[in-house]
Write a protein that holds these residues in place. Structure first.
Motif, PDB file in Angstrom:
ATOM      1  N   ALA A 119     -29.828 -19.659 -12.127  1.00 51.70           N
ATOM      2  CA  ALA A 119     -30.428 -19.126 -13.357  1.00 51.70           C
ATOM      3  C   ALA A 119     -31.076 -17.759 -13.146  1.00 51.70           C
ATOM      4  CB  ALA A 119     -31.454 -20.119 -13.905  1.00 51.70           C
ATOM      5  N   GLY A 120     -31.905 -17.642 -12.121  1.00 53.76           N
ATOM      6  CA  GLY A 120     -32.604 -16.384 -11.864  1.00 53.76           C
ATOM      7  C   GLY A 120     -31.651 -15.232 -11.588  1.00 53.76           C
ATOM      8  N   PRO A 121     -30.762 -15.372 -10.582  1.00 52.38           N
ATOM      9  CA  PRO A 121     -29.810 -14.279 -10.299  1.00 52.38           C
ATOM     10  C   PRO A 121     -28.934 -13.909 -11.490  1.00 52.38           C
ATOM     11  CG  PRO A 121     -29.860 -15.839  -8.477  1.00 52.38           C
ATOM     12  CD  PRO A 121     -30.683 -16.442  -9.582  1.00 52.38           C
ATOM     13  N   LEU A 122     -28.463 -14.922 -12.247  1.00 57.97           N
ATOM     14  CA  LEU A 122     -27.617 -14.634 -13.403  1.00 57.97           C
ATOM     15  C   LEU A 122     -28.401 -13.873 -14.475  1.00 57.97           C
ATOM     16  CD1 LEU A 122     -24.969 -14.936 -14.975  1.00 57.97           C
ATOM     17  CD2 LEU A 122     -25.811 -17.142 -15.819  1.00 57.97           C
ATOM     18  N   ALA A 123     -29.620 -14.347 -14.777  1.00 60.78           N
ATOM     19  CA  ALA A 123     -30.440 -13.690 -15.798  1.00 60.78           C
ATOM     20  C   ALA A 123     -30.766 -12.254 -15.388  1.00 60.78           C
ATOM     21  CB  ALA A 123     -31.722 -14.483 -16.030  1.00 60.78           C
ATOM     22  N   ASN A 124     -31.086 -12.051 -14.106  1.00 64.53           N
ATOM     23  CA  ASN A 124     -31.410 -10.698 -13.627  1.00 64.53           C
ATOM     24  C   ASN A 124     -30.191  -9.785 -13.688  1.00 64.53           C
ATOM     25  OD1 ASN A 124     -34.056 -11.446 -13.093  1.00 64.53           O
ATOM     26  ND2 ASN A 124     -33.613 -12.042 -10.986  1.00 64.53           N
ATOM     27  N   PHE A 125     -29.023 -10.343 -13.361  1.00 65.62           N
ATOM     28  CA  PHE A 125     -27.786  -9.552 -13.403  1.00 65.62           C
ATOM     29  C   PHE A 125     -27.473  -9.126 -14.838  1.00 65.62           C
ATOM     30  CE2 PHE A 125     -23.117  -9.364 -13.857  1.00 65.62           C
ATOM     31  CZ  PHE A 125     -22.855  -8.330 -12.965  1.00 65.62           C
ATOM     32  N   ILE A 126     -27.618 -10.060 -15.771  1.00 67.72           N
ATOM     33  CA  ILE A 126     -27.374  -9.752 -17.175  1.00 67.72           C
ATOM     34  C   ILE A 126     -28.373  -8.701 -17.667  1.00 67.72           C
ATOM     35  CG2 ILE A 126     -27.518 -10.692 -19.521  1.00 67.72           C
ATOM     36  CD1 ILE A 126     -26.354 -13.293 -18.465  1.00 67.72           C
ATOM     37  N   ASN A 127     -29.634  -8.828 -17.234  1.00 70.75           N
ATOM     38  CA  ASN A 127     -30.675  -7.906 -17.677  1.00 70.75           C
ATOM     39  C   ASN A 127     -30.454  -6.492 -17.139  1.00 70.75           C
ATOM     40  OD1 ASN A 127     -33.164  -7.595 -19.156  1.00 70.75           O
ATOM     41  ND2 ASN A 127     -34.191  -7.329 -17.194  1.00 70.75           N
TER      42      ASN A 127
END
Length: 244
Positions: free
Chosen positions: A178-186
Motif C-alpha cells: 500500500a505505502g509504496p504504491l500510494a507513494n509511486f502514484i503520488n
C-alpha cells in the motif's frame, strides 16, 4: 487438530492454497488502487494511518464473512426479478459497488482536471471530516470486494482454514504494498489518471457482473497490464527527454 494435519499432508490442499492465494492477491489489486488514490487526497501525515485502517478493515470484514460462509453462499440465490431477469444479493451488491466506483472515479477525474476544487477539502477545519469520509468510502468498497472475494474462495475450496490463510496472506501483501504504491502514484501525476481509468474499468465490470454478463478477469487485468506498460514507456521517454 487432526483435520489440520490431514490438510497439511494433502497435495490437493496445497495446490488449492497456492491457487487461492494468487487469486486473492490479484483481486486485492482493485481494492488497493482505490485505497491508494483515496488516501493520497488526505494530508500526508495521516495517509499511512488511513491506509492501515482501511486494509485492517478489509481483513476484519473478510474474516468475519468467512465465519458466515453458509450465509455467504446463499447470496448467489435469486431474491428479486426485474423485467424477467433474476438478481441475487451478490448481484445487487456488485451493481451498487460498481456504481459507487464509477461515480467516485468520475468525480476524482473531474478534480484532477480542476485541481483548485480540492482546496476546500484540504483546509484545516475539514481535515477530520475528510479522514472520516475516506474511511467510510474504503469500508464500502471493502464490503463489495470482500463479498466477491469470499464467494470466489468458496467456489475454489470447501476448506475454511485454506480460505483464512489465503485471505490473511493477500491482505498482508496489500498492507506491505500500500505505502509504496500510494507513494509511486503520488510522485507520478500521469499514473493517477491511469489508475482512475482502471477504477472506471473495474466499476463497469462489477456492474456487468451484477447484470449477469460475465467478464473474464484475465481480459481485464491483461488490459490493465498493457496500459501500465505503455505508461511505463512514456515515463521512461519523458525522463530521458528531460535529461537531455
Amino acid at each position: 487438530m487432526e483435520y489440520l494435519l490431514e490438510l497439511a499432508a494433502s497435495p490437493a490442499a496445497w495446490a488449492a492454497l497456492v491457487t487461492l492465494i494468487a487469486m486473492e492477491v490479484v483481486l486485492g489489486i482493485d481494492n488497493l488502487l482505490f485505497i491508494s488514490i483515496l488516501t493520497n487526497k488526505l494530508p500526508e501525515d495521516i495517509r499511512p494511518r488511513a491506509r492501515r485502517i482501511g486494509i485492517g478493515l478489509a481483513l476484519v470484514m473478510r474474516l468475519g464473512l468467512l465465519s458466515t460462509v453458509a450465509i455467504i453462499v446463499t447470496l448467489v440465490e435469486p431474491v428479486i426479478t426485474v423485467f424477467g431477469h433474476p438478481f441475487s444479493w451478490r448481484d445487487i451488491i456488485l451493481i451498487a459497488g460498481g456504481l459507487f466506483l464509477v461515480w467516485k472515479a468520475t468525480k476524482e477525474i473531474h478534480h484532477a482536471m480542476a485541481p483548485h476544487d480540492e482546496q476546500v477539502a484540504m483546509e484545516g477545519g475539514s481535515l477530520q471530516v475528510s479522514f472520516s469520509a475516506a474511511i467510510v468510502q474504503i469500508l464500502i468498497l471493502d464490503l463489495v470486494f470482500s463479498v466477491d472475494s469470499i464467494i470466489t474462495a468458496v467456489g475454489m475450496t470447501e476448506h475454511i482454514p485454506i480460505m483464512v490463510i489465503a485471505v490473511v496472506f493477500a491482505v498482508l501483501t496489500m498492507l506491505l504494498a500500500a505505502g509504496p504504491l500510494a507513494n509511486f502514484i503520488n510522485r507520478n501525476p500521469s499514473i493517477v489518471m491511469l489508475a482512475l481509468g482502471f477504477l472506471l474499468l473495474i466499476g463497469t465490470t462489477l456492474i456487468a457482473e451484477g447484470f449477469g454478463a460475465h467478464v473474464s478477469k484475465g481480459y481485464i487485468y491483461t488490459a490493465m497490464a498493457f496500459s501500465a506498460g505503455v505508461e511505463a514507456l512514456n515515463m521512461i521517454h519523458r525522463r530521458r527527454k528531460a535529461a537531455h
